[in-house]
Design an enzyme around this catalytic site. Structure first.
Site, PDB file in Angstrom:
ATOM      1  N   ASP A 193     -27.369  40.564  -2.514  1.00  0.00           N
ATOM      2  CA  ASP A 193     -26.628  39.339  -2.823  1.00  0.00           C
ATOM      3  C   ASP A 193     -26.484  39.059  -4.312  1.00  0.00           C
ATOM      4  OD1 ASP A 193     -25.925  38.401  -0.256  1.00  0.00           O
ATOM      5  OD2 ASP A 193     -27.998  37.770   0.095  1.00  0.00           O
ATOM      6  N   ASP A 239     -20.653  40.965   4.586  1.00  0.00           N
ATOM      7  CA  ASP A 239     -20.843  40.125   3.410  1.00  0.00           C
ATOM      8  C   ASP A 239     -20.968  40.947   2.126  1.00  0.00           C
ATOM      9  OD1 ASP A 239     -22.014  39.301   5.922  1.00  0.00           O
ATOM     10  OD2 ASP A 239     -22.742  37.473   4.961  1.00  0.00           O
TER      11      ASP A 239
END
Length: 393
Positions: free
Chosen positions: A123, A186
């Site tokens: 992330d 993602d």
């Protein structure tokens, strides 16, 4: 891109209070934003200013709105969402041309510097790209943090799988423990960090190739033949073989989690643009066409999972998709994508602005209906709304 509504401004009327004769997307000149969208921007800036000046990043970063209290629920700086709030501040400065936003954005960006050496997460694009990456583009400062974070992210790439490992799961007791090498959709959103760092002093040009290859892998494994997206693609790390599609966020492995579909449109389009890759542009088009076939004017904000019509709508999914559609429209010249994106922004501005509280948009879904972050304001819904506005302007 034009400058929109300089300064933080005062509170704009809620969309329901706008004059009945206000122009809609159908009335607006080509390339213009609907009046409903521009009318809510002062509200966005006012709420951002209040939160940025009142809250302390040392105490946590805004993530979701506590519906009972009407205040931000904050998370530590190592949460995957920490970069979105400073990212909004950088976007506000870009949109308004008001230098007052720079100090706010720098104040909220600086503490994220401690995250750049992490190798335990995919992330870093969300965390560092949306904060230091935005700072570097706006001011030239922050290049070292962007490069260091990209180097950390690149350690998660497997040349055998030809993808970045999303989660470290070996030995976990939950469902994810059986996924030896999971790739979630993602992750395509974090590739832009590698692209940016590859061009900066100290960066590695090969990082751009790594990002392109990851996106290609996801486009053939997370994406189904019809253009819909599975949240998780599972691989054998020893052979690189694709094992199966599964889900963590969606309703089930065969359903389509709406924010995941938005991630695919946005992420594939971005990589296609950076790499000039027709294969990835075709993947973005395929994902976008599926989205357009499953939404319609007046109902562009989808349910949290497309297999669950009538359940909670997810404004974050709509905002992500709108931003990606605008990128794709510019690349392809296909007016359908811009029209759908503008219709989405107009729907968000007229139906989904929170009547009060710290977030601009209400009705976002962080996970599944049994989770706590359901039908609330989410920091990333607001971030992608502003990003889409910047792309549409």
């Amino acid at each position: 891109m034009g400058v929109l509504l300089a300064g933080c401004g005062g509170a704009a009327p809620a969309p329901a209070d706008a004059p009945a004769s206000a122009p809609s997307s159908a009335d607006a000149p080509a390339g213009a934003l609907p009046a409903a969208v521009t009318q809510v921007l002062p509200t966005a800036y006012e709420r951002l200013t209040a939160s940025a000046d009142r809250l302390d990043p040392a105490q946590g970063y805004p993530r979701s709105v506590d519906a009972g209290k009407g205040t931000w629920t904050t998370k530590p700086v190592d949460d995957w969402t920490s970069g979105f709030f400073p990212g909004q501040l950088w976007l506000a400065g870009q949109l308004t041309g008001d230098q007052a936003w720079t100090a706010r954005a720098q104040r909220w960006t600086a503490p994220i510097g401690g995250q750049v050496t992490r190798t335990d997460t995919h992330d870093l694009g969300f965390v560092v790209g949306d904060s230091f990456g935005a700072q570097q583009r706006a001011t030239g400062q922050g290049a070292q943090e962007v490069v260091t974070a990209a180097r950390s992210l690149a350690t998660r790439y497997s040349p055998t799988v030809k993808a970045i490992k999303s989660w470290d799961t070996d030995g976990d007791d939950d469902k994810r423990g059986s996924w030896r090498f999971p790739v979630i959709i993602d992750t395509v959103m974090n590739l832009s960090l590698l692209d940016q760092a590859a061009t900066l002093p100290g960066g590695d040009p090969s990082w751009r190739d790594l990002a392109t290859q990851h996106a290609r892998t996801a486009s053939t494994t997370n994406m189904r033949p019809d253009g819909s997206i599975a949240h998780v693609a599972v691989f054998d790390p020893d052979t690189g073989a694709f094992v199966k599609r599964d889900t963590w966020q969606g309703a089930d492995p065969d359903s389509t989690w709406s924010r995941g579909q938005g991630w695919a449109i946005h992420g594939f389009a971005e990589q296609a643009r950076v790499a000039g890759d027709p294969e990835l542009r075709a993947a973005a088009v395929k994902a976008a066409d599926w989205w357009l076939a499953h939404t319609a004017p007046g109902s562009r904000v989808p349910p949290w999972d497309f297999s669950k019509p009538g359940e909670e709508r997810d404004t974050s999914a709509a905002a992500v998709a709108a931003s990606g559609l605008l990128d794709l429209a510019q690349q392809t010249g296909d007016a359908r994508y811009r029209q759908a994106a503008v219709e989405t922004l107009e729907e968000l501005a007229t139906k989904d602005v929170a009547p009060g509280g710290p977030a601009l948009l209400a009705h976002a879904v962080g996970g599944k209906p049994q989770d706590s972050e359901v039908d609330v304001g989410m920091v990333y819904a607001d971030y992608y709304f502003l990003e889409a506005v910047s792309r549409a302007s």
